[in-house]
Design a protein around this motif. Structure first.
Motif, PDB file in Angstrom:
ATOM      1  N   PRO A  64       4.742  -0.319   4.755  1.00 45.45           N
ATOM      2  CA  PRO A  64       4.048  -1.606   4.608  1.00 45.45           C
ATOM      3  C   PRO A  64       2.573  -1.517   4.986  1.00 45.45           C
ATOM      4  O   PRO A  64       1.736  -2.173   4.388  1.00 45.45           O
ATOM      5  CB  PRO A  64       4.822  -2.537   5.544  1.00 45.45           C
ATOM      6  N   PHE A  65       2.290  -0.682   5.948  1.00 37.55           N
ATOM      7  CA  PHE A  65       0.906  -0.565   6.404  1.00 37.55           C
ATOM      8  C   PHE A  65       0.026   0.025   5.300  1.00 37.55           C
ATOM      9  O   PHE A  65      -1.067  -0.469   5.025  1.00 37.55           O
ATOM     10  CB  PHE A  65       0.856   0.321   7.653  1.00 37.55           C
ATOM     11  N   GLU A  66       0.554   1.039   4.625  1.00 31.23           N
ATOM     12  CA  GLU A  66      -0.186   1.648   3.516  1.00 31.23           C
ATOM     13  C   GLU A  66      -0.376   0.646   2.381  1.00 31.23           C
ATOM     14  O   GLU A  66      -1.422   0.590   1.736  1.00 31.23           O
ATOM     15  CB  GLU A  66       0.559   2.884   3.001  1.00 31.23           C
ATOM     16  N   ALA A  67       0.679  -0.129   2.158  1.00 30.56           N
ATOM     17  CA  ALA A  67       0.612  -1.117   1.085  1.00 30.56           C
ATOM     18  C   ALA A  67      -0.486  -2.135   1.381  1.00 30.56           C
ATOM     19  O   ALA A  67      -1.247  -2.525   0.502  1.00 30.56           O
ATOM     20  CB  ALA A  67       1.964  -1.817   0.937  1.00 30.56           C
ATOM     21  N   ILE A  68      -0.579  -2.548   2.658  1.00 29.17           N
ATOM     22  CA  ILE A  68      -1.610  -3.515   3.026  1.00 29.17           C
ATOM     23  C   ILE A  68      -2.985  -2.889   2.867  1.00 29.17           C
ATOM     24  O   ILE A  68      -3.929  -3.526   2.407  1.00 29.17           O
ATOM     25  CB  ILE A  68      -1.389  -4.024   4.468  1.00 29.17           C
ATOM     26  N   LYS A  69      -3.061  -1.629   3.224  1.00 34.53           N
ATOM     27  CA  LYS A  69      -4.348  -0.950   3.106  1.00 34.53           C
ATOM     28  C   LYS A  69      -4.785  -0.894   1.630  1.00 34.53           C
ATOM     29  O   LYS A  69      -5.955  -1.096   1.310  1.00 34.53           O
ATOM     30  CB  LYS A  69      -4.252   0.458   3.696  1.00 34.53           C
ATOM     31  N   ALA A  70      -3.816  -0.622   0.771  1.00 33.63           N
ATOM     32  CA  ALA A  70      -4.127  -0.593  -0.662  1.00 33.63           C
ATOM     33  C   ALA A  70      -4.617  -1.968  -1.111  1.00 33.63           C
ATOM     34  O   ALA A  70      -5.586  -2.093  -1.864  1.00 33.63           O
ATOM     35  CB  ALA A  70      -2.889  -0.170  -1.451  1.00 33.63           C
ATOM     36  N   THR A  71      -3.931  -3.015  -0.621  1.00 34.58           N
ATOM     37  CA  THR A  71      -4.353  -4.378  -0.931  1.00 34.58           C
ATOM     38  C   THR A  71      -5.777  -4.608  -0.457  1.00 34.58           C
ATOM     39  O   THR A  71      -6.596  -5.215  -1.150  1.00 34.58           O
ATOM     40  CB  THR A  71      -3.436  -5.400  -0.216  1.00 34.58           C
ATOM     41  N   PHE A  72      -6.052  -4.082   0.734  1.00 40.28           N
ATOM     42  CA  PHE A  72      -7.384  -4.277   1.318  1.00 40.28           C
ATOM     43  C   PHE A  72      -8.468  -3.708   0.406  1.00 40.28           C
ATOM     44  O   PHE A  72      -9.467  -4.373   0.122  1.00 40.28           O
ATOM     45  CB  PHE A  72      -7.447  -3.637   2.708  1.00 40.28           C
TER      46      PHE A  72
END
Lengths: 121, 776
Positions: free
Chosen positions: B5-13
Motif C-alpha cells: 500500500p505504501f508503494e501504491a500511495i507513493k505512485a499516486t503521489f
C-alpha cells in the motif's frame, strides 16, 4: 462500535495515507475532496470524527468547519485540522472556526491515531 | 494498485505531482499575463503546498526543502505582503522548473538536481521573501523544517485506563497504579526537594465545549500519564432557572501523582490552552506544597521512548521509506521500466549496439537543446477549426460528465463511495481540461488596441483637440470571439471620450490643465472577467445637464432623487444623447445605449464614474469566454431553467408578511428594507397562464445590468452548475427572455434566462395581467 472518520483533503496522496493509517487503527473511513463535498458527505455519513485539510479549492478547511459548526447536528463532532502550517495564527483561525485540534503534516501514523483517539469519546 | 500500500500511495503521489505541477505552470503563466487574481495565486500556493505535504511524508528532503522556500514566497504573495510583479513571476517560473526537476529526480526518472542551481534559486526566492537570502541557508532550512518534520516519538501509555466510564467524577487513588518507570526526564526547574507530581487547576471556557472538546477526554489523557485524583468544584453552578446551557461553570483540580515532564502535562491541554484557564504546579516531596511553574516551555525534546511498540513498529515511516528506497534501487539495478538515473533520453537510434557516432551525438545534443527551449515560449500554429472542434468536444465532455454524475447520484450510491469520489475528481479534471482548452482560444487584446492610436489621431484632428493616448495591459488575454467584438464598443467609447469628455485646448488652458488631454485605454483581468477601462482627464459628466435632458425625455421624473452615480449612468438609457448639436464624430444617432447593448450581448456590464472637472472613467467588464456560464438551475412551472449566477444577489423563501401588493395588483417583496418587484417566472415565460401561489415558491433576488433589483419567483432551486452555452438563435430562433440554452446532466435542454428582459417584461406583464383581471 467501529467509529467513522471523515477525511477531507484535495490531495489524493493525503487521502490515501490517512485511509491507510486510520483503517489500520480500526476506523471506518469516508472521504471528501474539498469543503463543499465534505459538507455533503457529512450529512450523508454522520461521521464520529472529522479530519480536514485547510488549503483546498472551492471551500477551504476554515469554511468547511464553520459550515459544519453552523449546524447544531454536528456541534459535538470533533474536527482535527490537518496542515503543514503549524504557526500559531493558523491554529487560532482554526480554533475560531470551531476546530477541536490539529495534526501537523507530514503526520506520522502514530501521532495521527493518537490525536484522533484524544478527541474521540 | 501495487500490493504494497505504501508503494501504491507513493505512485499516486507522483501522479498527483504531475497534475499539480501542470496546474502550477498554468497558473503562473496566467500570473505572467497579468491575471493577479487572488484565486490564481491561491491555486499556485496550493499546488506547491500539496507537493511539499506529500514529499514530507515520503522523506524526500531535497524536494521538501525547495518546496518549502517556494511555498513561503507564495504565502507572502497570497497574503498581499508582497506584490506580484514581473520579476517575481519570472523567478516563480524558474522555481517551478526546478521544482519539476526535483520531483523528476525524486521519482528516479531523471538526474539529481544540480545543488548549485537549486541553491541559487533558493537564495533568489528568499531574497524576494525576506529581502536577502537567509544566512546559513542549509542550517536554517533544516531548523525551519523541524517545525514540520520534527518527528518526536510520542509517549503512549499501555496502561489501559479501565475506569473510563466513571471519568467525570473519578477519584482514583485506590487504583494505586505505580508511576510509570520513565528514564531521565527533563525535570522542570524547581527549587528544593524532589518533585513527585503535579497539581493542575483547569477551568474550561464555553468555547472549549463549542469546539467539541471534552473535559472527560482531557482527564482520560492525564490518567495515561499516571495515577490521578480529581476534584470538581461546582460552586459556580447557578440555579436551574438561571442556568445558561452553553456557559461553563465547573472548575477541576487534578492531582497527578507522577513526576512526568511538564511538557507532557501541557501536551494534554495543547488543543485547549487558549480555551481555558490553566495553572500547572509542581508538587514537592517534602510537602512544601505546589510551586507554579513558569509558562515558558523548556525547549527540549521530551525524549520519551515510544511505549506503544505495536503500532509504532507498523508505522515506522522511516523504515517504510528505507524499504521503499531499497526497492526502487533494486528495480533500477534490474533495469526495469524506470529509466536509469543519469542517462540522457534515448533516441530511437540509441539502443542499436553499433549506433553510428552521429546518432549518438544527436542524442546528447538534443538534451541541452530541449532544456533551453523550455525557457522560451514555444508556439505552434493551429487551424482555428481544429481548436473549435476540440472546444465542442470538451463541451460535450462536460455535459456527459454531468449526466454520468447525475445517473450515479440517482442510483442512490453514497456521495462518499469510491465511484462518487472518482467522479468528483473527474469533475475537477474536466473543469481543468475545459479551462486549458479555453486558454488555447485566448488572445491578447493587443490586436484591438493597436488600431486605436490611428483612430485617436483622426478624431483629434476632426475635433481640433490635442490628445495623447496611453494604453496598458495589451497582453491581457481573452477569448478570440470576445476580442473581435471588443473593437466596436472601444472605438465608440474612445470617440465619445475625445468628443464629449475632453475640452478644447483653450478651455483646458483656462482650467489650468495641460493643453494636451490624455485618454487612457487599459485592460486587466479581475475575478475571472476582463475589464476594459477608458478614462479621460476631461471635464467629466455635466450632471445638471444630464439630469435636465433625462427629465425632458421623460426618463426620470423631477421628484426622483438620484445619486451622482445614478445620474452619470442615465446616459446609458435608450433615447438619451447628450450631444446638443449632432457632431460628425460621435453624434450619429448612436447613443451610449447601443454601446451598452452590444456589451450586454457579450454577457458584459458597463458603468461610468465621473469626477466633475477631473474626467470620467468608463469601465466595461466582460466574461473571458462565451462558451460556458456559471448558472443556478431552477424550476418553474415544470420547466428547468438556468439563471446566470452573476446576476443573482441572493435567494430566499419569502415570508407571507413580506409580500405586498402595490395598488392591490403588483406584488412586491420587502427585501432588506427595500421593496423589490416580484416577477413570476413561470407566468412571464408563458409556461402557464395562472399566476403561481406567491407564498409557495422561492425568490431569487437578481440585479439587472442597469442596477435595478427584482425578485424572480420560481418553484424550486436545484443548485449551482457550470453550463455549456448553446446558442438558441443558431439552432432555433430568438426567444424573448431567453439568452441561450444548455444541456443538463440528465440530457434535458434547459433555457438560460435573460434576466434584464425578463425583469422588464415581467413587470409589464404582471401589471397588465392584473389589470386585465380587475377589468374582467
Amino acid at each position: 462500535m467501529t467509529k467513522t472518520v471523515l477525511t477531507v483533503d484535495d490531495s489524493r496522496t493525503m487521502r490515501d495515507m490517512l485511509m491507510l493509517a486510520l483503517k489500520d487503527a480500526g476506523y471506518n473511513v469516508v472521504q471528501a475532496v474539498d469543503g463543499v463535498h465534505g459538507l455533503e458527505v457529512l450529512a450523508e455519513e454522520r461521521p464520529d470524527i472529522v479530519i480536514t485539510d485547510i488549503n483546498m479549492p472551492r471551500m477551504d478547511g476554515f469554511g468547511f468547519i464553520e459550515g459544519m459548526r453552523a449546524d447544531p447536528a454536528y456541534s459535538g463532532v470533533p474536527v482535527l485540522v490537518l496542515t503543514t502550517e503549524s504557526d500559531a495564527a493558523k491554529k487560532q483561525r482554526a480554533r475560531d472556526a470551531g476546530a477541536t485540534g490539529w495534526i501537523v503534516k507530514p503526520f506520522d501514523p502514530v501521532r495521527l491515531v493518537d490525536a484522533v483517539r484524544r478527541v474521540a469519546a | 494498485m501495487s500490493d504494497d500500500p505504501f508503494e501504491a500511495i507513493k505512485a499516486t503521489f507522483f501522479q498527483e505531482c504531475e497534475e499539480l505541477l501542470g496546474d502550477l505552470e498554468t497558473n503562473l503563466i496566467a500570473l505572467e499575463s497579468g491575471d493577479t487574481d487572488i484565486e490564481t495565486i491561491n491555486a499556485c500556493f496550493r499546488a506547491v503546498h500539496s507537493v511539499k505535504g506529500g514529499a514530507g511524508a515520503f522523506g524526500l528532503d531535497d524536494l521538501v526543502r525547495f518546496a518549502h522556500v517556494f511555498e513561503t514566497l507564495m504565502d507572502e504573495l497570497r497574503s498581499g505582503r508582497k506584490a506580484v510583479d514581473e520579476d517575481v513571476v519570472q523567478s516563480l517560473l524558474r522555481a517551478s522548473d526546478v521544482l519539476n526537476d526535483h520531483v523528476t529526480a525524486a521519482r528516479g526518472a531523471g538526474p539529481a538536481v544540480d545543488p548549485d542551481r537549486s541553491q541559487a534559486l533558493i537564495a533568489e526566492l528568499e531574497t524576494l521573501t525576506h529581502g536577502a537570502p537567509v544566512s546559513g541557508t542549509d542550517a536554517d532550512a533544516a531548523g525551519d523544517m523541524d517545525d514540520d518534520f520534527g518527528f518526536t516519538p510520542v509517549a503512549l501509555s499501555l496502561d489501559d485506563f479501565g475506569a473510563g466510564e466513571a471519568m467525570p467524577l473519578m477519584d482514583l487513588p485506590a487504583l494505586d497504579l505505580p508511576p510509570l518507570d520513565l528514564p531521565s526526564l527533563d525535570a522542570p526547574v524547581v527549587t528544593g526537594g524532589e518533585q513527585t507530581g503535579w497539581k493542575i487547576i483547569f477551568r474550561p471556557h464555553p468555547r472549549l465545549y463549542a469546539n467539541a472538546n471534552e473535559t472527560a477526554l482531557l482527564l482520560r489523557e492525564l490518567g495515561r500519564l499516571g495515577p490521578i485524583s480529581v476534584e470538581m468544584d461546582d460552586s459556580g453552578l447557578p440555579s436551574l432557572e438561571a442556568l445558561e446551557p452553553l456557559d461553563s461553570h465547573l472548575v477541576w483540580t487534578i492531582h497527578l501523582d507522577a513526576p512526568v515532564a511538564e511538557l507532557d502535562v501541557r501536551d494534554v491541554f495543547d488543543f485547549v490552552e487558549t480555551d481555558c484557564d490553566l495553572s500547572i504546579m509542581s508538587v514537592m516531596a517534602e510537602g512544601a506544597g505546589a510551586s507554579v511553574v513558569s509558562d515558558s516551555l523548556p525547549d527540549l525534546d521530551d525524549g520519551l521512548p515510544s511505549l506503544d511498540t505495536g503500532a509504532a513498529a507498523e508505522f515506522d515511516i522511516a523504515a517504510l521509506v528505507a524499504m521503499a528506497q531499497a526497492d526502487t534501487a533494486s528495480r533500477l539495478g534490474g533495469g526495469g521500466e524506470t529509466a536509469p538515473v543519469a542517462e540522457t533520453p534515448k533516441s530511437t537510434a540509441a539502443p542499436a549496439p553499433a549506433a553510428p557516432p552521429v546518432a549518438a551525438n544527436n542524442a546528447t545534443a538534443a538534451a541541452p537543446a530541449a532544456a533551453s527551449a523550455a525557457t522560451a515560449p514555444v508556439t505552434i500554429r493551429v487551424e482555428l477549426d481544429r481548436v473549435d472542434r476540440l472546444i465542442n468536444a470538451v463541451g460535450e465532455l462536460v455535459i456527459q460528465q454531468a449526466m454520468l454524475a447525475q445517473r450515479v447520484y440517482e442510483s442512490g450510491l453514497a456521495r462518499s463511495s469510491d465511484i462518487s469520489l472518482g467522479l468528483e475528481d473527474l469533475e475537477l479534471l474536466t473543469r481543468e481540461i475545459q479551462d486549458s482548452v479555453m486558454a488555447i482560444r485566448a488572445q491578447p487584446v493587443k490586436s484591438v488596441f493597436q488600431r486605436m492610436p490611428r483612430l485617436v489621431r483622426e478624431v483629434a484632428a476632426m475635433t481640433g483637440k490635442k490628445v495623447k493616448l496611453v494604453t496598458a495591459g495589451e497582453d491581457t488575454e481573452v477569448d478570440k470571439t470576445v476580442v473581435e467584438r471588443l473593437s466596436e464598443p472601444i472605438t465608440h467609447m474612445l470617440r465619445n471620450a475625445i468628443d464629449h469628455g475632453l475640452e478644447s485646448p483653450e478651455e483646458r488652458e483656462a482650467a489650468g490643465k495641460p493643453v494636451e488631454g490624455t485618454v487612457k485605454l487599459a485592460a486587466l483581468h479581475r475575478s475571472g472577467r476582463i475589464v476594459i477601462e477608458i478614462s479621460d482627464d476631461g471635464k467629466g459628466i455635466n450632471r445638471q445637464r444630464v439630469r435636465s435632458i433625462a427629465e425632458e425625455r421623460g426618463l426620470v421624473t423631477p421628484d426622483q432623487i438620484l445619486s451622482d452615480d445614478e445620474v452619470d449612468n442615465l446616459i446609458f438609457l435608450p433615447g438619451f444623447s447628450t450631444a446638443q448639436e449632432v457632431t460628425d464624430v460621435s453624434g450619429r444617432g448612436v447613443g451610449m445605449d447601443v454601446v451598452r447593448r452590444s456589451i450586454q450581448s457579450l454577457g458584459g456590464r458597463i458603468s461610468i464614474s465621473s469626477n466633475p472637472g477631473k474626467g470620467s472613467i468608463f469601465t466595461m467588464s466582460l466574461p473571458l469566454t462565451l462558451a460556458v456560464l456559471d448558472g443556478m438551475v431552477v424550476g418553474a412551472a415544470d420547466q428547468t431553467l438556468v439563471a446566470p449566477l452573476a446576476a443573482i444577489v441572493e435567494s430566499l423563501t419569502p415570508k407571507a408578511e413580506d409580500i405586498h401588493l402595490v395598488g392591490g395588483v403588483d406584488p412586491v417583496l420587502m427585501f432588506r428594507d427595500e421593496f423589490v418587484p416580484l416577477v413570476d417566472v413561470g407566468q412571464t415565460m408563458e409556461f402557464r397562464n395562472e399566476p403561481t401561489e406567491l407564498k409557495g415558491g422561492v425568490v431569487m433576488i437578481v440585479e439587472t445590468e442597469g442596477g435595478q433589483r427584482a425578485g424572480l419567483l420560481v418553484d424550486a432551486i436545484h443548485g449551482q452548475r457550470q453550463v455549456v452555452i448553446k446558442s438558441l438563435e443558431t439552432n432555433y430562433r430568438h426567444v424573448e427572455g431567453v439568452a441561450a440554452a444548455t444541456i443538463l446532466g440528465d440530457g434535458r435542454v434547459a433555457l438560460i434566462l435573460d434576466i434584464d428582459v425578463l425583469v422588464n417584461t415581467g413587470r409589464r406583464r404582471t401589471t397588465s395581467l392584473a389589470e386585465l383581471k380587475m377589468a374582467s
